[in-house]
Design an enzyme around this catalytic site. Structure first.
Site, short mmCIF file in Angstrom:
data_model
loop_
_atom_site.label_atom_id
_atom_site.label_comp_id
_atom_site.label_asym_id
_atom_site.label_seq_id
_atom_site.Cartn_x
_atom_site.Cartn_y
_atom_site.Cartn_z
N LYS A 24 0.75 -1.13 -0.04
CA LYS A 24 0.04 0.04 0.13
C LYS A 24 0.98 1.25 0.18
O LYS A 24 1.07 1.84 0.90
CB LYS A 24 -1.04 -0.01 1.13
CG LYS A 24 -2.31 0.86 0.98
CD LYS A 24 -3.10 0.61 2.22
CE LYS A 24 -4.37 1.51 2.24
NZ LYS A 24 -4.98 1.68 1.08
N1 PMP Z 1 -7.47 -1.75 -3.25
C1 PMP Z 1 -6.84 -0.68 -2.92
C2 PMP Z 1 -5.96 -0.03 -3.90
C3 PMP Z 1 -7.20 0.15 -1.90
O1 PMP Z 1 -6.62 1.33 -1.51
C4 PMP Z 1 -7.79 -0.44 -0.55
C5 PMP Z 1 -8.33 0.18 0.80
N2 PMP Z 1 -7.13 -0.04 1.47
C6 PMP Z 1 -8.52 -1.58 -0.95
C7 PMP Z 1 -8.19 -2.46 -2.16
C8 PMP Z 1 -9.40 -2.42 -0.07
O2 PMP Z 1 -8.27 -2.99 0.83
P1 PMP Z 1 -8.90 -3.35 2.48
O3 PMP Z 1 -10.25 -4.04 2.31
O4 PMP Z 1 -8.09 -3.95 2.90
O5 PMP Z 1 -9.04 -1.81 3.08
#
Ligand code: PMP
Length: 306
Positions: free
Chosen positions: A157
């Site tokens: 991320k």
């Molecule tokens: N994909 C991206 C690019 C994101 O930024 C997020 C948000 N964190 C998600 C998917 C969903 O991930 P999560 O369920 O862990 O928040």
């Protein structure tokens, strides 16, 4: 209205938010060399409790993102979780919140590299409501392609990677949609700008695999488990073609920000009959119950603040 936040954890201590500042020369500001998390806390008024959803898994992912980017975080997953809970207590939040840990290259040098640098860590939280307003979303397929793992690691991320997300989101919104569905370099569905994606066909849930340049979503994993155990719905992880979006019975986004958001229209075609489908509706309700602490069997997914 969200209560203004007052504190940050920054450089190893809790400080007033105004003191958590960096130089314009900061490496991460210039090159995007940071990684972060987005975590939600849900206020349960009946219990006067703030529940943080999947706190440890988010901190584990933060450490994995940092590892990919050669960023050293001097705290264990337990310590990071404790810092988040301590901050929330200090803020005395009594509303839904969004928690943002951020690890980044803090050098003020001109140097395009990751090794041999200084790292910093910050964490703050803000009051937070819905990420996409309303109970459903209208989506388009983006003209932008999702970053590929060998270009910018898609499972990290990474701060800089969100240029890609922001381009897709802005294009979608300026064209009148709520959210973008982003295809991978191979032309197959990857995910949304900041959420993962599921479709349903013939009562089977389908989502792109971890190798489709997606972020390894924590909500995605929860959805897989809930669909299988609570709904008895089969879940398949496989590549999805663009035109499968147009003929799916159901589709929904899932993610910390977006929560579980049924998609009722994609590229001007109604999803199914254009109404929220049964799988999406049940999952959205179940998710809301779980995150607010209303399902005892899922309390291990929650960290109580108070
Ligand atoms: N994909 C991206 C690019 C994101 O930024 C997020 C948000 N964190 C998600 C998917 C969903 O991930 P999560 O369920 O862990 O928040």
């Amino acid at each position: 209205m969200a209560t203004p936040n007052r504190f940050a954890f920054f450089n190893g201590e809790f400080v007033p938010i105004e003191q958590a500042q960096v130089s314009v020369m900061t490496h991460a500001l210039n090159y995007g060399t940071g990684c972060f998390e987005g975590i939600r806390g849900y206020w349960n008024a009946d219990e006067q409790q703030l529940y943080v959803f999947q706190l440890r898994p988010h901190m584990e992912r933060l450490r994995r993102s940092a590892k990919i980017l050669f960023i050293d975080i001097p705290y264990s997953v337990d310590e990071l979780s404790q810092i988040a809970l301590d901050l929330l207590r200090r803020e005395e939040f009594r509303e839904d919140v969004y928690i943002r840990p951020l690890a980044f290259k803090s050098d003020t040098a001109i140097a395009v590299k990751l090794h041999g640098m200084t790292d910093a860590f910050a964490l703050y939280a803000v009051g937070f409501g819905q990420y996409i307003a309303g109970s459903t979303a209208r989506a388009c397929v983006s003209s932008w392609r999702r970053i590929e793992d060998n270009i910018i690691p898609s499972r990290a991320k990474a701060s800089g990677a969100y240029i890609n997300s922001a381009l897709a989101k802005t294009e979608a919104m300026l064209n009148g949609y709520d959210e973008a569905i982003v295809l991978g370099a191979d032309g197959q569905v990857s995910e949304a700008s900041a959420a993962n994606l599921f479709i349903a066909r013939d009562n089977v849930l389908i989502t792109p695999p971890l190798t489709s340049d997606i972020l390894e979503g924590i909500t995605r994993q929860a959805v897989v488990e809930l669909a299988r155990t609570e709904l008895g719905v089969k879940v398949v992880e496989r590549a999805i073609d663009r035109t499968e979006l147009y003929i799916a019975d159901e589709a929904f986004f899932c993610g910390t920000g977006v929560e579980i958001k049924p998609i009722v229209e994609i590229d001007k075609r109604p999803v199914g009959n254009g109404a929220v489908g049964p799988i999406g509706a049940q999952l959205a309700q179940l998710y809301s119950d779980i995150v607010h602490g209303r399902r005892a069997s899922y309390h291990e997914w929650l960290a109580p603040v108070y």
